[in-house]
Scaffold this motif. Structure first.
Motif, PDB file in Angstrom:
ATOM      1  N   GLY A  54      61.913 -62.638 -34.667  1.00  0.00           N
ATOM      2  CA  GLY A  54      60.443 -62.329 -34.074  1.00  0.00           C
ATOM      3  C   GLY A  54      60.700 -62.341 -32.618  1.00  0.00           C
ATOM      4  O   GLY A  54      59.603 -62.638 -31.721  1.00  0.00           O
ATOM      5  N   GLU A  81      64.636 -58.691 -35.113  1.00  0.00           N
ATOM      6  CA  GLU A  81      63.830 -58.415 -36.585  1.00  0.00           C
ATOM      7  C   GLU A  81      63.793 -60.058 -37.185  1.00  0.00           C
ATOM      8  O   GLU A  81      62.844 -60.205 -37.842  1.00  0.00           O
ATOM      9  CB  GLU A  81      64.301 -57.494 -37.532  1.00  0.00           C
ATOM     10  CG  GLU A  81      64.264 -56.114 -36.694  1.00  0.00           C
ATOM     11  CD  GLU A  81      64.979 -54.895 -37.453  1.00  0.00           C
ATOM     12  OE1 GLU A  81      65.707 -55.251 -38.421  1.00  0.00           O
ATOM     13  OE2 GLU A  81      64.917 -53.743 -36.953  1.00  0.00           O
ATOM     14  N   LYS A  84      54.548 -60.290 -27.607  1.00  0.00           N
ATOM     15  CA  LYS A  84      55.204 -60.994 -28.684  1.00  0.00           C
ATOM     16  C   LYS A  84      56.128 -60.046 -29.675  1.00  0.00           C
ATOM     17  O   LYS A  84      55.346 -58.901 -30.056  1.00  0.00           O
ATOM     18  CB  LYS A  84      54.326 -61.817 -29.550  1.00  0.00           C
ATOM     19  CG  LYS A  84      53.987 -62.978 -28.947  1.00  0.00           C
ATOM     20  CD  LYS A  84      52.821 -63.996 -29.755  1.00  0.00           C
ATOM     21  CE  LYS A  84      52.654 -65.128 -29.132  1.00  0.00           C
ATOM     22  NZ  LYS A  84      51.700 -66.104 -29.803  1.00  0.00           N
ATOM     23  N   GLY A  85      57.234 -60.205 -29.768  1.00  0.00           N
ATOM     24  CA  GLY A  85      58.190 -59.271 -30.507  1.00  0.00           C
ATOM     25  C   GLY A  85      58.413 -57.935 -29.960  1.00  0.00           C
ATOM     26  O   GLY A  85      59.065 -57.268 -30.807  1.00  0.00           O
TER      27      GLY A  85
END
Length: 331
Positions: A206, A203, A33-34
């Protein structure tokens, strides 16, 4: 890091007149994730086929998914119907294609191309979708968005069209974004701007990103981890710093040597990788890079090397890296 996507032993082939092209041969990776990962390699290595298979965009026939799993948010995308995939594409997984001029509809205004996605997946009213689409155009750095909203793709520059593609891909705040060579047709300055837009949007939202590219310069400025593909296989994987500072596979080293560097002396030539990739109708039984490798041993042609681990994140597939390998061994 919890994975949002897991690709397990993916094998994809194409039926052609000459036989079966084994385009992807046992692909394994995951995306957290991210996180931003890059899949790199020269043309024909299987990068784009992997990306389009995740999105289920490759027509069958001629393609055949021989085996494997693509687990997204706990569910196997390969078991989804086309109708189920239509609900996932654009909403949960966005994609930016290589050439925005062929990806955008030339007969529809760019604003409408964004609002269509929002109305379909977010069930917004036309007024809500228009407002959100305008915000997306502003977020990706398109000036005078109100006027641009009602213009057609041909009225935009290449860099602006790619920004529109990013706006469409991220309009529904997808959990995963796949960017397939998003800066190939752009000059270096515009490339940097597009990558900055993608990082900024990541950013803000996410979003996890899979970046498909052959440009290691783009990888250095954008990615957390790197997957190096050759002849349909993963030959090396590691963090960005492990790949750039401590490459292990001869192919990875060759890619880095062929790239211009700031510390390069004037007149110093780039060192290309001699030869061509193997024919994937009859892929080699051993290491696929053996025919182009300066360090190839006899075993390289006969047996496929297993992965050697250098850290929890860094592995490479090469017989020279095997613990039993000795310098000068020709067995």
């Amino acid at each position: 890091m919890e994975p949002i996507l897991q690709v397990k032993d993916l094998q994809v082939s194409f039926q052609v007149k000459g036989g079966e092209v084994k385009a992807v041969r046992g692909m394994n990776f995951e995306v957290g994730k991210g996180e931003t990962i890059a899949i790199v390699g020269e043309s024909g290595s299987g990068k784009s086929v992997t990306a389009q298979t995740i999105m289920r965009l490759i027509p069958s026939p001629p393609s055949i998914i021989k085996q494997g799993e693509i687990i997204f948010k706990g569910e196997d995308l390969l078991k989804k119907t086309e109708k189920q995939m239509e609900a996932i594409r654009g909403k949960d997984i966005g994609m930016i294609f290589q050439d925005p001029m062929t990806s955008l509809n030339p007969t529809i205004k760019v604003g409408k191309q964004i609002t269509e996605v929002l109305i379909k997946h977010q069930k917004m009213s036309a007024a809500e979708a228009n407002k959100q689409a305008l915000e997306m155009l502003k977020l990706v750095g398109i000036k005078n968005a109100e006027a641009r909203f009602n213009q057609y793709p041909h009225e935009f520059s290449g860099g602006m069209r790619q920004r529109v593609m990013i706006a469409i891909a991220l309009a529904c705040r997808p959990a995963l974004l796949i960017a397939d060579e998003p800066t190939t047709a752009l000059d270096v300055t515009i490339q940097a701007q597009i990558m900055d837009v993608m990082k900024d949007m990541q950013e803000r939202l996410g979003t996890s990103i899979i970046l498909i590219t052959h440009d290691l310069g783009v990888v250095a400025g954008m990615c957390d981890r790197v997957i190096v593909m050759y002849a349909g296989e993963v030959v090396e994987t590691g963090t960005k710093w492990e790949i750039f500072k401590n490459p292990q596979h001869p192919y990875t080293k060759g890619l880095l040597r062929s790239m211009p560097r700031l510390d390069q002396k004037k007149g110093e030539p780039l060192i290309p990788i001699i030869g061509t990739p193997p024919d994937l109708i009859k892929p080699p039984v051993g290491c696929p890079f053996a025919a182009r490798c300066d360090h190839a041993m006899k075993i390289c042609e006969r047996i496929d090397p297993g992965a050697t681990e250098f850290s929890d994140t860094h592995t490479a597939r090469c017989w020279e890296l095997h613990p039993m390998a000795k310098e000068g061994n020709s067995q």
